[in-house]
Each structure stands twice: as structure tokens, then as C-alpha cells.
Design a protein around this motif. Sequence first.
Motif, PDB file in Angstrom:
ATOM      1  N   LEU A   2       0.862  -1.185   0.000  1.00 49.63           N
ATOM      2  CA  LEU A   2       0.000   0.000   0.000  1.00 49.63           C
ATOM      3  C   LEU A   2       0.893   1.229   0.000  1.00 49.63           C
ATOM      4  CD1 LEU A   2      -2.734   1.460   0.317  1.00 49.63           C
ATOM      5  CD2 LEU A   2      -2.436   1.224   2.789  1.00 49.63           C
ATOM      6  N   ILE A   3       0.664   2.112  -0.976  1.00 49.05           N
ATOM      7  CA  ILE A   3       1.445   3.344  -1.066  1.00 49.05           C
ATOM      8  C   ILE A   3       0.484   4.511  -1.196  1.00 49.05           C
ATOM      9  CG2 ILE A   3       3.117   4.641  -2.428  1.00 49.05           C
ATOM     10  CD1 ILE A   3       4.266   1.971  -3.337  1.00 49.05           C
ATOM     11  N   VAL A   4       0.661   5.529  -0.335  1.00 47.61           N
ATOM     12  CA  VAL A   4      -0.139   6.747  -0.383  1.00 47.61           C
ATOM     13  C   VAL A   4       0.829   7.915  -0.487  1.00 47.61           C
ATOM     14  CG1 VAL A   4      -1.819   8.182   0.829  1.00 47.61           C
ATOM     15  CG2 VAL A   4      -1.946   5.697   1.036  1.00 47.61           C
ATOM     16  N   GLY A   5       0.637   8.738  -1.518  1.00 49.56           N
ATOM     17  CA  GLY A   5       1.520   9.884  -1.699  1.00 49.56           C
ATOM     18  C   GLY A   5       0.745  11.135  -2.042  1.00 49.56           C
ATOM     19  N   SER A   6       1.196  12.268  -1.528  1.00 51.06           N
ATOM     20  CA  SER A   6       0.522  13.529  -1.835  1.00 51.06           C
ATOM     21  C   SER A   6       0.998  14.091  -3.171  1.00 51.06           C
ATOM     22  CB  SER A   6       0.759  14.557  -0.726  1.00 51.06           C
ATOM     23  OG  SER A   6       2.150  14.803  -0.595  1.00 51.06           O
ATOM     24  N   GLY A   7       2.166  13.702  -3.603  1.00 49.36           N
ATOM     25  CA  GLY A   7       2.702  14.152  -4.883  1.00 49.36           C
ATOM     26  C   GLY A   7       2.707  13.017  -5.880  1.00 49.36           C
ATOM     27  N   LEU A   8       3.748  12.960  -6.700  1.00 49.75           N
ATOM     28  CA  LEU A   8       3.896  11.908  -7.698  1.00 49.75           C
ATOM     29  C   LEU A   8       4.393  10.622  -7.029  1.00 49.75           C
ATOM     30  CD1 LEU A   8       4.033  10.946 -10.675  1.00 49.75           C
ATOM     31  CD2 LEU A   8       6.384  11.755 -10.697  1.00 49.75           C
ATOM     32  N   VAL A   9       3.712   9.522  -7.312  1.00 52.78           N
ATOM     33  CA  VAL A   9       4.137   8.205  -6.838  1.00 52.78           C
ATOM     34  C   VAL A   9       4.772   7.505  -8.035  1.00 52.78           C
ATOM     35  CG1 VAL A   9       3.382   5.975  -5.940  1.00 52.78           C
ATOM     36  CG2 VAL A   9       2.315   8.070  -5.095  1.00 52.78           C
ATOM     37  N   GLY A  25      -0.604  13.646  -6.961  1.00 59.03           N
ATOM     38  CA  GLY A  25      -0.012  14.319  -8.102  1.00 59.03           C
ATOM     39  C   GLY A  25       0.163  13.428  -9.312  1.00 59.03           C
ATOM     40  N   GLY A  26      -0.150  12.162  -9.201  1.00 61.34           N
ATOM     41  CA  GLY A  26      -0.020  11.230 -10.309  1.00 61.34           C
ATOM     42  C   GLY A  26       0.659   9.953  -9.861  1.00 61.34           C
ATOM     43  N   ILE A  27       0.467   8.901 -10.664  1.00 65.41           N
ATOM     44  CA  ILE A  27       1.091   7.612 -10.378  1.00 65.41           C
ATOM     45  C   ILE A  27       1.741   7.109 -11.660  1.00 65.41           C
ATOM     46  CG2 ILE A  27       0.686   5.188  -9.772  1.00 65.41           C
ATOM     47  CD1 ILE A  27      -1.612   6.088  -8.016  1.00 65.41           C
ATOM     48  N   SER A  28       2.979   6.669 -11.527  1.00 62.93           N
ATOM     49  CA  SER A  28       3.695   6.059 -12.636  1.00 62.93           C
ATOM     50  C   SER A  28       4.219   4.705 -12.164  1.00 62.93           C
ATOM     51  CB  SER A  28       4.858   6.958 -13.074  1.00 62.93           C
ATOM     52  OG  SER A  28       5.630   6.305 -14.045  1.00 62.93           O
ATOM     53  N   ILE A  29       3.798   3.640 -12.838  1.00 62.16           N
ATOM     54  CA  ILE A  29       4.244   2.291 -12.480  1.00 62.16           C
ATOM     55  C   ILE A  29       4.901   1.680 -13.707  1.00 62.16           C
ATOM     56  CG2 ILE A  29       3.564  -0.009 -11.703  1.00 62.16           C
ATOM     57  CD1 ILE A  29       1.113   1.271 -10.385  1.00 62.16           C
ATOM     58  N   THR A  30       6.145   1.255 -13.543  1.00 59.77           N
ATOM     59  CA  THR A  30       6.883   0.585 -14.607  1.00 59.77           C
ATOM     60  C   THR A  30       7.395  -0.730 -14.059  1.00 59.77           C
ATOM     61  OG1 THR A  30       7.597   2.738 -15.443  1.00 59.77           O
ATOM     62  CG2 THR A  30       8.760   0.816 -16.268  1.00 59.77           C
ATOM     63  N   ALA A  31       7.044  -1.837 -14.738  1.00 62.28           N
ATOM     64  CA  ALA A  31       7.468  -3.152 -14.275  1.00 62.28           C
ATOM     65  C   ALA A  31       7.904  -3.992 -15.467  1.00 62.28           C
ATOM     66  CB  ALA A  31       6.345  -3.849 -13.530  1.00 62.28           C
ATOM     67  N   VAL A  32       8.905  -4.849 -15.238  1.00 64.33           N
ATOM     68  CA  VAL A  32       9.336  -5.782 -16.271  1.00 64.33           C
ATOM     69  C   VAL A  32       8.319  -6.916 -16.358  1.00 64.33           C
ATOM     70  CG1 VAL A  32      11.145  -7.398 -16.952  1.00 64.33           C
ATOM     71  CG2 VAL A  32      11.759  -5.171 -15.989  1.00 64.33           C
ATOM     72  N   GLY A  33       7.679  -7.251 -15.238  1.00 66.09           N
ATOM     73  CA  GLY A  33       6.705  -8.349 -15.196  1.00 66.09           C
ATOM     74  C   GLY A  33       5.275  -7.841 -15.254  1.00 66.09           C
ATOM     75  N   ASN A  34       4.425  -8.473 -14.459  1.00 65.70           N
ATOM     76  CA  ASN A  34       2.995  -8.164 -14.425  1.00 65.70           C
ATOM     77  C   ASN A  34       2.693  -7.048 -13.430  1.00 65.70           C
ATOM     78  OD1 ASN A  34       2.629 -10.332 -16.198  1.00 65.70           O
ATOM     79  ND2 ASN A  34       2.389 -11.772 -14.490  1.00 65.70           N
ATOM     80  N   VAL A  35       1.656  -6.254 -13.725  1.00 70.19           N
ATOM     81  CA  VAL A  35       1.205  -5.200 -12.818  1.00 70.19           C
ATOM     82  C   VAL A  35      -0.229  -5.513 -12.413  1.00 70.19           C
ATOM     83  CG1 VAL A  35       0.753  -2.742 -12.536  1.00 70.19           C
ATOM     84  CG2 VAL A  35       2.684  -3.489 -13.941  1.00 70.19           C
ATOM     85  N   SER A  36      -0.463  -5.647 -11.106  1.00 70.11           N
ATOM     86  CA  SER A  36      -1.812  -5.912 -10.593  1.00 70.11           C
ATOM     87  C   SER A  36      -2.050  -5.028  -9.378  1.00 70.11           C
ATOM     88  CB  SER A  36      -1.966  -7.392 -10.227  1.00 70.11           C
ATOM     89  OG  SER A  36      -1.032  -7.752  -9.229  1.00 70.11           O
ATOM     90  N   GLY A  37      -3.311  -4.960  -8.962  1.00 69.54           N
ATOM     91  CA  GLY A  37      -3.681  -4.139  -7.821  1.00 69.54           C
ATOM     92  C   GLY A  37      -4.582  -3.004  -8.240  1.00 69.54           C
ATOM     93  N   PRO A  42      -5.314  11.391 -10.241  1.00 71.11           N
ATOM     94  CA  PRO A  42      -5.794  12.131 -11.407  1.00 71.11           C
ATOM     95  C   PRO A  42      -5.096  11.691 -12.697  1.00 71.11           C
ATOM     96  CG  PRO A  42      -5.359  13.646  -9.602  1.00 71.11           C
ATOM     97  CD  PRO A  42      -4.860  12.304  -9.180  1.00 71.11           C
ATOM     98  N   ILE A  43      -3.808  11.372 -12.612  1.00 71.94           N
ATOM     99  CA  ILE A  43      -3.034  10.941 -13.777  1.00 71.94           C
ATOM    100  C   ILE A  43      -2.382   9.608 -13.436  1.00 71.94           C
ATOM    101  CG2 ILE A  43      -1.127  11.488 -15.323  1.00 71.94           C
ATOM    102  CD1 ILE A  43      -1.579  14.452 -14.529  1.00 71.94           C
TER     103      ILE A  43
END
Length: 128
Positions: A2-9, A25-37, A42-43
Motif C-alpha cells: 500500500l502506497i499513499v503519496g501527496s505528490g507523484l508516486v 499528483g499522479g502515479i507512474s508504475i513501470t514493471a518488467v513483469g505483471n502489474v496488478s492491484g 488524477p493521472i
Amino acid sequence: GLIVGSGLVDINSQHNVDVTAFGGGGISITAVGNVSGTAVSPIVSVSGDSITAALIGSSVSASGDTSGANMGVPQSNVTKEDAKVTDDASTTVVKTDDSEDEENKKKNKTIALAQKTGRVTVLLPQKN
């Protein structure tokens, strides 16, 4: 996790990512494998081999196999625009007739326990 951030995560992984993330402020997730959750912001930007996460935001982008992903704002939260329809002559006449009928019904309605004399209303007891 669980991650909560007021800015960019920003999450970068060389493996699979299973996360619930909230970012102001936005979420950016980059993974070599699978992304779930779930990612709520807003972005939201996600890339991975296979994306099965729920991506919730007003601007969502994803690269990879997104066949199992839920993306965008849920339909129940989308603002609905009501179409305003102008009245034509026939509907205006019908509305006028209905309002006149209602006014006549109100005027002709009698009060069972009251007697009107001029401007004064006198309440009388019930007759047996």
C-alpha cells in the motif's frame, strides 16, 4: 503493498508489481513483469508485460497487455449531461390545460369541517 503519496508516486520494478497506490499528483508504475492491484490518481501511467490492475483516474495511459485491466473513471462517477428539450406548441398547450385543471379542482374542493363566511374561516365540529 500500500502506497499513499501527496505528490507523484513513481514505482519501478524489475519484477512483478502488486500494489494499491493513491497519489495526489499522479502515479507512474513501470514493471518488467505483471502489474496488478489498484492505482487511483488524477493521472495514471502504467507499463508492464501484463496489466490486470484497476487504473482509476481522469487521465489513464497503459502500455503492455491491458486485456485484464479496468481503466478510467468508473461509470457511476462520470458526470451525466442532461439533454434539454425545448417545448413545442403541442406540449405547451398540454401543460397549460393540466395546470388549469388542477386550479379548478382546488377551487371546487370543499372543506368538510369548515364553513367560509367572507374572509373568515370558522371551524365547526363534525355533524353526527
